[in-house]
Design a protein around this motif. Sequence first.
Motif, mmCIF file in Angstrom:
data_model
loop_
_atom_site.group_PDB
_atom_site.id
_atom_site.type_symbol
_atom_site.label_atom_id
_atom_site.label_comp_id
_atom_site.label_asym_id
_atom_site.label_seq_id
_atom_site.Cartn_x
_atom_site.Cartn_y
_atom_site.Cartn_z
ATOM 1 N N ALA A 1 1.480 -34.167 -10.427
ATOM 2 C CA ALA A 1 0.499 -35.146 -9.963
ATOM 3 C C ALA A 1 -0.897 -34.807 -10.477
ATOM 4 O O ALA A 1 -1.678 -35.699 -10.809
ATOM 5 C CB ALA A 1 0.496 -35.201 -8.437
ATOM 6 N N ALA A 2 -1.206 -33.510 -10.596
ATOM 7 C CA ALA A 2 -2.540 -33.086 -11.036
ATOM 8 C C ALA A 2 -2.786 -33.385 -12.504
ATOM 9 O O ALA A 2 -3.908 -33.659 -12.905
ATOM 10 C CB ALA A 2 -2.727 -31.596 -10.770
ATOM 11 N N VAL A 3 -1.751 -33.321 -13.319
ATOM 12 C CA VAL A 3 -1.948 -33.516 -14.754
ATOM 13 C C VAL A 3 -1.324 -34.820 -15.259
ATOM 14 O O VAL A 3 -1.160 -34.993 -16.444
ATOM 15 C CB VAL A 3 -1.403 -32.324 -15.579
ATOM 16 N N GLN A 4 -1.010 -35.704 -14.351
ATOM 17 C CA GLN A 4 -0.397 -36.974 -14.748
ATOM 18 C C GLN A 4 -1.345 -37.743 -15.659
ATOM 19 O O GLN A 4 -2.539 -37.823 -15.415
ATOM 20 C CB GLN A 4 -0.087 -37.803 -13.510
ATOM 21 N N MET A 5 -0.808 -38.295 -16.726
ATOM 22 C CA MET A 5 -1.609 -39.018 -17.708
ATOM 23 C C MET A 5 -1.254 -40.485 -17.688
ATOM 24 O O MET A 5 -0.088 -40.809 -17.634
ATOM 25 C CB MET A 5 -1.341 -38.517 -19.125
ATOM 26 N N PRO A 6 -2.124 -41.372 -17.892
ATOM 27 C CA PRO A 6 -3.552 -41.217 -17.615
ATOM 28 C C PRO A 6 -3.815 -41.461 -16.132
ATOM 29 O O PRO A 6 -3.160 -42.288 -15.517
ATOM 30 C CB PRO A 6 -4.200 -42.292 -18.471
ATOM 31 N N ARG A 7 -4.727 -40.766 -15.582
ATOM 32 C CA ARG A 7 -5.126 -40.962 -14.190
ATOM 33 C C ARG A 7 -6.618 -41.255 -14.178
ATOM 34 O O ARG A 7 -7.414 -40.407 -14.586
ATOM 35 C CB ARG A 7 -4.849 -39.710 -13.360
ATOM 36 N N THR B 1 -7.806 -38.218 -19.935
ATOM 37 C CA THR B 1 -7.046 -38.032 -21.164
ATOM 38 C C THR B 1 -6.512 -36.615 -21.242
ATOM 39 O O THR B 1 -6.912 -35.737 -20.463
ATOM 40 C CB THR B 1 -7.934 -38.290 -22.389
ATOM 41 N N LEU B 2 -5.642 -36.396 -22.195
ATOM 42 C CA LEU B 2 -5.140 -35.043 -22.423
ATOM 43 C C LEU B 2 -6.285 -34.113 -22.778
ATOM 44 O O LEU B 2 -6.328 -32.964 -22.349
ATOM 45 C CB LEU B 2 -4.094 -35.054 -23.544
ATOM 46 N N GLU B 3 -7.237 -34.612 -23.531
ATOM 47 C CA GLU B 3 -8.411 -33.803 -23.883
ATOM 48 C C GLU B 3 -9.157 -33.363 -22.623
ATOM 49 O O GLU B 3 -9.604 -32.217 -22.520
ATOM 50 C CB GLU B 3 -9.341 -34.625 -24.773
ATOM 51 N N ASP B 4 -9.278 -34.250 -21.644
ATOM 52 C CA ASP B 4 -9.939 -33.900 -20.383
ATOM 53 C C ASP B 4 -9.195 -32.780 -19.668
ATOM 54 O O ASP B 4 -9.807 -31.836 -19.155
ATOM 55 C CB ASP B 4 -10.032 -35.118 -19.466
ATOM 56 N N VAL B 5 -7.875 -32.891 -19.621
ATOM 57 C CA VAL B 5 -7.064 -31.879 -18.945
ATOM 58 C C VAL B 5 -7.201 -30.532 -19.648
ATOM 59 O O VAL B 5 -7.410 -29.499 -19.012
ATOM 60 C CB VAL B 5 -5.582 -32.309 -18.880
ATOM 61 N N VAL B 6 -7.118 -30.546 -20.968
ATOM 62 C CA VAL B 6 -7.239 -29.297 -21.731
ATOM 63 C C VAL B 6 -8.613 -28.684 -21.506
ATOM 64 O O VAL B 6 -8.742 -27.483 -21.304
ATOM 65 C CB VAL B 6 -6.972 -29.552 -23.231
ATOM 66 N N ARG B 7 -9.634 -29.513 -21.514
ATOM 67 C CA ARG B 7 -10.999 -29.016 -21.282
ATOM 68 C C ARG B 7 -11.089 -28.351 -19.911
ATOM 69 O O ARG B 7 -11.652 -27.262 -19.769
ATOM 70 C CB ARG B 7 -11.996 -30.165 -21.390
ATOM 71 N N GLU B 8 -10.525 -28.986 -18.891
ATOM 72 C CA GLU B 8 -10.561 -28.425 -17.541
ATOM 73 C C GLU B 8 -9.813 -27.100 -17.463
ATOM 74 O O GLU B 8 -10.237 -26.174 -16.770
ATOM 75 C CB GLU B 8 -9.957 -29.414 -16.546
ATOM 76 N N LEU B 9 -8.674 -27.017 -18.163
ATOM 77 C CA LEU B 9 -7.880 -25.800 -18.122
ATOM 78 C C LEU B 9 -8.529 -24.667 -18.920
ATOM 79 O O LEU B 9 -8.421 -23.493 -18.545
ATOM 80 C CB LEU B 9 -6.469 -26.062 -18.650
ATOM 81 N N LEU B 10 -9.192 -25.006 -20.018
ATOM 82 C CA LEU B 10 -9.787 -23.977 -20.868
ATOM 83 C C LEU B 10 -11.137 -23.482 -20.368
ATOM 84 O O LEU B 10 -11.533 -22.360 -20.673
ATOM 85 C CB LEU B 10 -9.934 -24.495 -22.296
ATOM 86 N N ARG B 11 -11.853 -24.299 -19.627
ATOM 87 C CA ARG B 11 -13.198 -23.926 -19.175
ATOM 88 C C ARG B 11 -13.223 -22.570 -18.455
ATOM 89 O O ARG B 11 -14.019 -21.699 -18.821
ATOM 90 C CB ARG B 11 -13.798 -25.019 -18.293
ATOM 91 N N PRO B 12 -12.380 -22.312 -17.462
ATOM 92 C CA PRO B 12 -12.449 -20.998 -16.805
ATOM 93 C C PRO B 12 -12.031 -19.855 -17.736
ATOM 94 O O PRO B 12 -12.574 -18.752 -17.646
ATOM 95 C CB PRO B 12 -11.501 -21.111 -15.609
#
Length: 103
Positions: free
Chosen positions: A51-57, A61-72
């Motif tokens: 549910a957290a990474v469901q596309m598109p929500r 976008t996938l780019e948004d998800v990757v950015r969120e995961l890579l930031r920390p």
Amino acid sequence: DVYSAPEPAPEPYVAPPRAPAPAFNRDEVAETLVGDHAAGLAASAFGSLAAAVQMPRDGRTLEDVVRELLRPLLKQWLDEHLPRIVEAKVEEEVHRIARGRGV
């Protein structure tokens, strides 16, 4: 002969076809490996992840998800390595300037 024709380019590598994965019964595997409570918790966790990474929500976008995961991860890496990198570069520049002045 210096003017001979060039060798032909090598053929691109093509991976051999894979055999299909063996069929399995998910319920049968779950029954033999984990108990009902653990299976329920795992299913719930995977459901939350899906549910957290469901596309598109909401235009996510996938780019948004990757950015969120890579930031920390990037923040942690920078916290650990950036001071040392900056110190080394500043020291190099100080030495370069000092050599230029003849000091």
